[in-house]
Write a protein that holds these residues in place. Structure first.
Motif, PDB file in Angstrom:
ATOM      1  N   ALA A   3      -7.176 -22.610  50.439  1.00  0.00           N
ATOM      2  CA  ALA A   3      -7.668 -23.951  50.787  1.00  0.00           C
ATOM      3  C   ALA A   3      -7.156 -24.373  52.153  1.00  0.00           C
ATOM      4  O   ALA A   3      -7.872 -25.035  52.928  1.00  0.00           O
ATOM      5  CB  ALA A   3      -7.237 -24.954  49.717  1.00  0.00           C
ATOM      6  N   HIS A   4      -5.921 -23.981  52.470  1.00  0.00           N
ATOM      7  CA  HIS A   4      -5.358 -24.343  53.769  1.00  0.00           C
ATOM      8  C   HIS A   4      -6.131 -23.670  54.906  1.00  0.00           C
ATOM      9  O   HIS A   4      -6.397 -24.296  55.943  1.00  0.00           O
ATOM     10  CB  HIS A   4      -3.880 -23.934  53.820  1.00  0.00           C
ATOM     11  CG  HIS A   4      -3.216 -24.263  55.125  1.00  0.00           C
ATOM     12  ND1 HIS A   4      -2.866 -25.547  55.464  1.00  0.00           N
ATOM     13  CD2 HIS A   4      -2.867 -23.481  56.184  1.00  0.00           C
ATOM     14  CE1 HIS A   4      -2.308 -25.544  56.667  1.00  0.00           C
ATOM     15  NE2 HIS A   4      -2.294 -24.292  57.123  1.00  0.00           N
ATOM     16  N   VAL A   6      -9.255 -22.737  54.826  1.00  0.00           N
ATOM     17  CA  VAL A   6     -10.563 -23.392  54.924  1.00  0.00           C
ATOM     18  C   VAL A   6     -10.439 -24.713  55.673  1.00  0.00           C
ATOM     19  O   VAL A   6     -11.268 -25.042  56.539  1.00  0.00           O
ATOM     20  CB  VAL A   6     -11.157 -23.607  53.525  1.00  0.00           C
ATOM     21  CG1 VAL A   6     -12.443 -24.420  53.607  1.00  0.00           C
ATOM     22  CG2 VAL A   6     -11.422 -22.276  52.841  1.00  0.00           C
ATOM     23  N   ARG A   7      -9.379 -25.491  55.335  1.00  0.00           N
ATOM     24  CA  ARG A   7      -9.164 -26.749  56.070  1.00  0.00           C
ATOM     25  C   ARG A   7      -8.900 -26.478  57.542  1.00  0.00           C
ATOM     26  O   ARG A   7      -9.349 -27.228  58.424  1.00  0.00           O
ATOM     27  CB  ARG A   7      -7.990 -27.505  55.455  1.00  0.00           C
ATOM     28  CG  ARG A   7      -8.288 -28.162  54.118  1.00  0.00           C
ATOM     29  CD  ARG A   7      -7.220 -29.201  53.767  1.00  0.00           C
ATOM     30  NE  ARG A   7      -5.895 -28.588  53.680  1.00  0.00           N
ATOM     31  CZ  ARG A   7      -5.384 -28.073  52.580  1.00  0.00           C
ATOM     32  NH1 ARG A   7      -6.091 -28.102  51.448  1.00  0.00           N
ATOM     33  NH2 ARG A   7      -4.173 -27.544  52.575  1.00  0.00           N
ATOM     34  N   LEU A   8      -8.177 -25.402  57.836  1.00  0.00           N
ATOM     35  CA  LEU A   8      -7.928 -25.041  59.235  1.00  0.00           C
ATOM     36  C   LEU A   8      -9.225 -24.727  59.954  1.00  0.00           C
ATOM     37  O   LEU A   8      -9.441 -25.159  61.096  1.00  0.00           O
ATOM     38  CB  LEU A   8      -6.984 -23.844  59.288  1.00  0.00           C
ATOM     39  CG  LEU A   8      -6.667 -23.272  60.679  1.00  0.00           C
ATOM     40  CD1 LEU A   8      -5.979 -24.328  61.537  1.00  0.00           C
ATOM     41  CD2 LEU A   8      -5.807 -22.023  60.564  1.00  0.00           C
ATOM     42  N   ARG A   9     -10.097 -23.985  59.297  1.00  0.00           N
ATOM     43  CA  ARG A   9     -11.393 -23.659  59.896  1.00  0.00           C
ATOM     44  C   ARG A   9     -12.197 -24.921  60.171  1.00  0.00           C
ATOM     45  O   ARG A   9     -12.794 -25.082  61.252  1.00  0.00           O
ATOM     46  CB  ARG A   9     -12.164 -22.731  58.957  1.00  0.00           C
ATOM     47  CG  ARG A   9     -13.590 -22.407  59.383  1.00  0.00           C
ATOM     48  CD  ARG A   9     -13.612 -21.612  60.663  1.00  0.00           C
ATOM     49  NE  ARG A   9     -14.977 -21.355  61.091  1.00  0.00           N
ATOM     50  CZ  ARG A   9     -15.607 -20.206  60.917  1.00  0.00           C
ATOM     51  NH1 ARG A   9     -14.997 -19.195  60.335  1.00  0.00           N
ATOM     52  NH2 ARG A   9     -16.834 -20.048  61.342  1.00  0.00           N
ATOM     53  N   LEU A  10     -12.228 -25.838  59.209  1.00  0.00           N
ATOM     54  CA  LEU A  10     -12.956 -27.091  59.393  1.00  0.00           C
ATOM     55  C   LEU A  10     -12.334 -27.941  60.484  1.00  0.00           C
ATOM     56  O   LEU A  10     -13.038 -28.586  61.274  1.00  0.00           O
ATOM     57  CB  LEU A  10     -12.999 -27.861  58.073  1.00  0.00           C
ATOM     58  CG  LEU A  10     -13.819 -27.212  56.949  1.00  0.00           C
ATOM     59  CD1 LEU A  10     -13.642 -27.988  55.651  1.00  0.00           C
ATOM     60  CD2 LEU A  10     -15.292 -27.152  57.329  1.00  0.00           C
ATOM     61  N   THR A  11     -11.000 -27.967  60.560  1.00  0.00           N
ATOM     62  CA  THR A  11     -10.317 -28.742  61.593  1.00  0.00           C
ATOM     63  C   THR A  11     -10.616 -28.191  62.973  1.00  0.00           C
ATOM     64  O   THR A  11     -10.880 -28.944  63.923  1.00  0.00           O
ATOM     65  CB  THR A  11      -8.799 -28.738  61.346  1.00  0.00           C
ATOM     66  OG1 THR A  11      -8.531 -29.279  60.046  1.00  0.00           O
ATOM     67  CG2 THR A  11      -8.079 -29.567  62.399  1.00  0.00           C
ATOM     68  N   ALA A 107     -13.127 -18.744  54.128  1.00  0.00           N
ATOM     69  CA  ALA A 107     -13.343 -19.475  55.379  1.00  0.00           C
ATOM     70  C   ALA A 107     -14.557 -18.952  56.132  1.00  0.00           C
ATOM     71  O   ALA A 107     -15.189 -19.687  56.895  1.00  0.00           O
ATOM     72  CB  ALA A 107     -12.105 -19.391  56.259  1.00  0.00           C
TER      73      ALA A 107
END
Length: 534
Positions: A3-4, A6-11, A107
């Motif tokens: 999840a981290h 994926v959040r990094l990719r979105l960020t 991701a």
């Protein structure tokens, strides 16, 4: 951790969009285009499923196999490794490899191509809406398709990453990619000519076409690329043994892809790839052959790039391949040798348009222009001179050779006028555009086909604007040149040469002057843009 990541990719994606309006526009246009394509394909699949679900499933199997194959092959030539998913970025973090593998896979779904593929695969499954079991198999196949696309693409690109670091391999890969792309048009022209000469006619939905599709689907359905698309057809026909084998093919392929990716990832994390190939200094090169002036220094540097940088070689590699393509098209289409007269103008456009993003290709070297205070005129003319010195003799030679082979010496003035007009106009527009429309490009030492994240749409918009402006400025030359070539006239040929040379000179001078003023006015912005690309 998954999840981290994926959040990094979105960020990172959100930060990129906030930083660049081009990438925001590119993402929006890409999404709209992708949704329109998905809507069209899914609608066609559903309508086809209502009339003939078997034939529709066979078409989906063949077309879907090409999509999966493209996911595996195209990134090596066009995109390379996604910058945000490069394993080298995680070498300093103590992340378990299996966890990193899962995170990178999930991701990888956060992208426009992945979203479009997933929606298209899931939507096309409803072609089997009349058969609930087949529909379920199609939906499960859609999940398998997305997994094959993402995992297979990551496995292939990670495995081949060390090869892409070799300059020689990149140059060979570049030529290997250019040849089939240029051969697509001649291939279809040859097929059309062959069909016409043999009296073969193809009717959409005819027995011949349906039989060819069925034969292709029966073969493709056993491959890893087409097997998940064929699950629904096997269920619909009650071929449970065939379904079991197709499921096993997909499961085995996914397992093998995961193993390959895992081992390639382990190698990348333990033994990171090096930078660009080094080389020994051999004197001053072009710097010893040009005047010791700001313009001369830019000329020497750009001449070195054009001869030694694989990214610039992509434009030069097209020129020797153009005669082959034009000859094949001329023979297969029945246009004859007269089509060779287009050879010189095409080569002129390729060379002139190659400067349209020259500042972007400078990368961090552009800081030297800012630090040393290179004047705008010196920068612009320094970039134009190497292309003009190379391009003018080449274009003239191609024009003479084409008219000689075609046996139309009387058209030589018109061909020269159009060709030199195209070269000068393209150089002038590129000189102005490269100071204003800057977009990310492959870094020095990288593959010429590696596109940074979010740069595809920005480059397409910038190149479209430059192309339309070039076409508009070529109207006077083409208005005289086309009649001179279509209805051969010696007088019009001489007029074409005069108009072409005059318009080329005017556009080139005005383009360089405008580009120089824009360059000096936007120097801080240009440096900030290029630095952000590094």
């Amino acid at each position: 951790m998954v999840a981290h990541l994926v959040r990094l990719r979105l960020t990172l994606l959100a930060g990129t969009l906030r930083r660049s309006v081009w990438q925001t526009i590119g993402l929006a246009v890409g999404l709209l285009y992708g949704l329109s394509v998905v809507t069209l394909l899914v609608g066609a699949a559903i309508l086809g499923g209502r009339t003939d679900p078997v034939l529709t499933g066979q078409v989906l199997t063949v077309g879907g196999a090409l999509v999966v194959l493209a996911w595996w092959v195209v990134p090596l030539f066009a995109f390379g490794l996604d910058a945000t998913l490069d394993p080298l970025r995680f070498t300093t973090f103590a992340i378990p490899r299996r966890t990193l593998l899962a995170g990178l896979a999930v991701a990888g779904l956060v992208s426009v191509p992945a979203a479009v593929t997933a929606l298209a695969a899931a939507g096309s499954a409803f072609a089997w809406a009349s058969d609930p079991l087949a529909l379920l198999a199609a939906l499960l196949g859609a999940v398998a398709v997305v997994a094959l696309c993402v995992v297979g693409s990551r496995a292939v690109t990670t495995l081949c990453a060390p090869l892409l670091d070799s300059r020689r391999y990149r140059e060979v890969l570049m030529l290997a990619a250019i040849v089939p792309v240029l051969a697509v048009g001649p291939f279809f022209a040859w097929m059309s000519s062959l069909a016409a000469s043999s009296g073969v006619t193809i009717r959409l939905g005819g027995d011949g076409t349906a039989g060819a599709v069925a034969a292709a689907a029966s073969v493709v359905g056993w491959t890893p690329f087409g097997a998940p698309w064929a699950w629904a057809g096997s269920v619909h026909e009650g071929a449970w043994g065939r379904l079991a084998v197709q499921v096993a093919v997909v499961a085995l392929t996914l397992t093998l892809a995961v193993v390959v990716w895992d081992r390639a990832l382990a190698r990348a994390l333990v033994s990171p790839r090096g930078g660009a190939d080094g080389g020994r200094a051999r004197g001053l090169g072009w710097f010893a052959r040009v005047p010791a002036t700001p313009t001369g220094a830019v000329v020497a540097r750009c001449a070195t790039y054009w001869l030694r940088d694989p990214r610039y070689a992509a434009s030069l590699a097209l020129v020797p391949l153009l005669p082959l393509v034009v000859v094949v098209i001329g023979v297969t289409s029945g246009a004859g040798a007269g089509l060779l007269l287009l050879l010189a103008p095409l080569a002129a456009f390729v060379l002139g348009f190659g400067l349209s993003n020259d500042v972007g290709y400078d990368n961090t070297a552009f800081a030297l222009h800012v630090a040393t205070g290179v004047p705008g005129r010196a920068d612009r003319w320094g970039r134009v001179v190497p292309v003009a010195v190379l391009g003018v003799p080449l274009v003239v030679g191609l024009a003479v050779a084409a008219t000689a082979v075609a046996g139309r010496w009387s058209d030589l003035p018109a061909v020269l006028g159009v060709s030199l007009g195209v070269l000068g106009t393209a150089l002038g527009v590129s000189s102005a555009a490269s100071a204003r429309l800057v977009y990310p490009v492959p870094k020095p030492g990288e593959s010429a086909f590696k596109t940074p994240q979010g740069a595809a749409m920005a480059s397409m918009v910038a190149q479209t604007v430059a192309f339309l402006l070039t076409a508009a400025l070529l109207v006077p030359t083409l208005a005289v040149g086309l009649p001179a070539l279509l209805a051969p006239s010696a007088a019009l040929g001489v007029v074409t040469m005069g108009v072409g040379l005059a318009s080329a000179g005017v556009v080139l001078v005005l383009g360089v002057r405008h580009g120089a003023r824009t360059y000096e006015r936007r120097l801080p912005e240009l440096l900030a843009q290029v630095t952000a690309f590094a």
